[in-house]
Design an enzyme around this catalytic site. Structure first.
Site, PDB file in Angstrom:
ATOM      1  N   ASP A   1       0.844  -1.194   0.000  1.00 29.79           N
ATOM      2  CA  ASP A   1       0.000   0.000   0.000  1.00 29.79           C
ATOM      3  C   ASP A   1       0.885   1.251   0.000  1.00 29.79           C
ATOM      4  O   ASP A   1       1.639   1.482   0.949  1.00 29.79           O
ATOM      5  CB  ASP A   1      -0.883  -0.040   1.249  1.00 29.79           C
ATOM      6  CG  ASP A   1      -1.884   1.091   1.329  1.00 29.79           C
ATOM      7  OD1 ASP A   1      -1.732   2.099   0.609  1.00 29.79           O
ATOM      8  OD2 ASP A   1      -2.832   0.963   2.135  1.00 29.79           O
ATOM      9  N   ILE A   2       0.781   2.049  -1.041  1.00 27.57           N
ATOM     10  CA  ILE A   2       1.624   3.251  -1.140  1.00 27.57           C
ATOM     11  C   ILE A   2       1.342   4.237  -0.008  1.00 27.57           C
ATOM     12  O   ILE A   2       2.221   4.995   0.387  1.00 27.57           O
ATOM     13  CB  ILE A   2       1.502   3.900  -2.526  1.00 27.57           C
ATOM     14  CG1 ILE A   2       2.684   4.856  -2.753  1.00 27.57           C
ATOM     15  CG2 ILE A   2       0.155   4.584  -2.705  1.00 27.57           C
ATOM     16  CD1 ILE A   2       2.931   5.228  -4.188  1.00 27.57           C
TER      17      ILE A   2
ATOM     18  N   SER B   1      -0.411   5.636 -14.493  1.00 28.79           N
ATOM     19  CA  SER B   1      -1.246   5.449 -15.689  1.00 28.79           C
ATOM     20  C   SER B   1      -1.638   4.009 -15.989  1.00 28.79           C
ATOM     21  O   SER B   1      -2.360   3.760 -16.950  1.00 28.79           O
ATOM     22  CB  SER B   1      -0.611   6.071 -16.944  1.00 28.79           C
ATOM     23  OG  SER B   1      -0.683   7.476 -16.897  1.00 28.79           O
ATOM     24  N   THR B   2      -1.184   3.036 -15.187  1.00 31.05           N
ATOM     25  CA  THR B   2      -1.470   1.640 -15.513  1.00 31.05           C
ATOM     26  C   THR B   2      -2.798   1.148 -14.949  1.00 31.05           C
ATOM     27  O   THR B   2      -3.163  -0.011 -15.163  1.00 31.05           O
ATOM     28  CB  THR B   2      -0.344   0.708 -15.028  1.00 31.05           C
ATOM     29  OG1 THR B   2      -0.265   0.772 -13.605  1.00 31.05           O
ATOM     30  CG2 THR B   2       0.988   1.085 -15.667  1.00 31.05           C
TER      31      THR B   2
ATOM     32  N   GLY C   1      -8.634   5.102  -7.416  1.00 33.56           N
ATOM     33  CA  GLY C   1      -7.340   4.434  -7.404  1.00 33.56           C
ATOM     34  C   GLY C   1      -6.377   5.010  -6.383  1.00 33.56           C
ATOM     35  O   GLY C   1      -6.741   5.328  -5.252  1.00 33.56           O
ATOM     36  N   VAL C   2      -5.120   5.153  -6.800  1.00 29.88           N
ATOM     37  CA  VAL C   2      -4.068   5.692  -5.930  1.00 29.88           C
ATOM     38  C   VAL C   2      -4.445   7.093  -5.448  1.00 29.88           C
ATOM     39  O   VAL C   2      -4.282   7.426  -4.272  1.00 29.88           O
ATOM     40  CB  VAL C   2      -2.713   5.717  -6.672  1.00 29.88           C
ATOM     41  CG1 VAL C   2      -1.677   6.516  -5.901  1.00 29.88           C
ATOM     42  CG2 VAL C   2      -2.212   4.301  -6.918  1.00 29.88           C
ATOM     43  N   ASP C   3      -4.969   7.911  -6.347  1.00 28.08           N
ATOM     44  CA  ASP C   3      -5.350   9.287  -6.013  1.00 28.08           C
ATOM     45  C   ASP C   3      -6.354   9.309  -4.860  1.00 28.08           C
ATOM     46  O   ASP C   3      -6.170  10.024  -3.866  1.00 28.08           O
ATOM     47  CB  ASP C   3      -5.925   9.959  -7.263  1.00 28.08           C
ATOM     48  CG  ASP C   3      -6.079  11.457  -7.146  1.00 28.08           C
ATOM     49  OD1 ASP C   3      -5.467  12.075  -6.257  1.00 28.08           O
ATOM     50  OD2 ASP C   3      -6.816  12.026  -7.984  1.00 28.08           O
TER      51      ASP C   3
END
Length: 175
Positions: A15-16, A127-128, A37-39
């Site tokens: 987890d970032i 972007s993935t 997502g990540v954002d």
């Protein structure tokens, strides 16, 4: 293996938002106001301080939003990191080569990290996800771009990926 003056590249499956680094890179959308997502994860875990700072950026220098391939930093709020570097990745296209824009996300984020005197930076696979960049190509561009970056303050770059498939893609280019 890294050479003197270049950062050590590390691959982490996890987890970032849990990375204890100087700067976490956010795969943001151009609005800077959160998303999926990540954002979304970074905004949720980091708390309202990140959103408040992003709103100030939108009210001043980035009224039209952050351009694809560019980067800007904010506080990390409640994250274990000190800063969040927001970058907007390109959407993948089968008819237009946007590789330079994706590479720019990594280069520009490292420039911002250097300005912040960050020694450790955690990157997602920009972007993935929802922007549908092919994972293997995204990993290749990420690793190649970070390795080619000029020396700066960053001593460790972590590629933090969510699952085994992404870990395997990045491992191919890190080995």
């Amino acid at each position: 293996m890294s050479t003197p003056g270049t950062p050590r590249l590390v691959l982490v499956q996890g987890d970032i938002t849990e990375q204890d680094v100087d700067a976490v890179v956010n795969a943001a959308n151009s609005s800077l106001l959160g998303g999926g997502g990540v954002d979304g994860a970074i905004h949720r875990r980091g708390g309202p301080e990140i959103l408040a700072e992003c709103r100030r950026l939108r009210a001043s220098h980035y009224g039209a939003g952050l351009a694809v391939g560019r980067a800007v930093a904010t506080t990390a709020g409640r994250l274990p990191a000190r800063h969040v570097i927001h970058t907007v990745g390109p959407r993948w296209s089968a008819t237009e080569d946007r590789s330079d824009l994706l590479a720019s996300c990594y280069r520009e984020s490292l420039k911002i990290a250097d300005q912040l005197q960050a020694r450790s930076v955690a990157f997602p696979a920009i972007s993935t996800g929802i922007y549908r960049w092919p994972l293997e190509d995204g990993a290749r561009i990420a690793v190649r771009t970070v390795r080619a970056a000029p020396p700066g303050s960053v001593r460790e770059v972590r590629f933090v990926v969510f699952d085994e498939r992404a870990r395997a893609a990045f491992a191919t280019y890190l080995d």
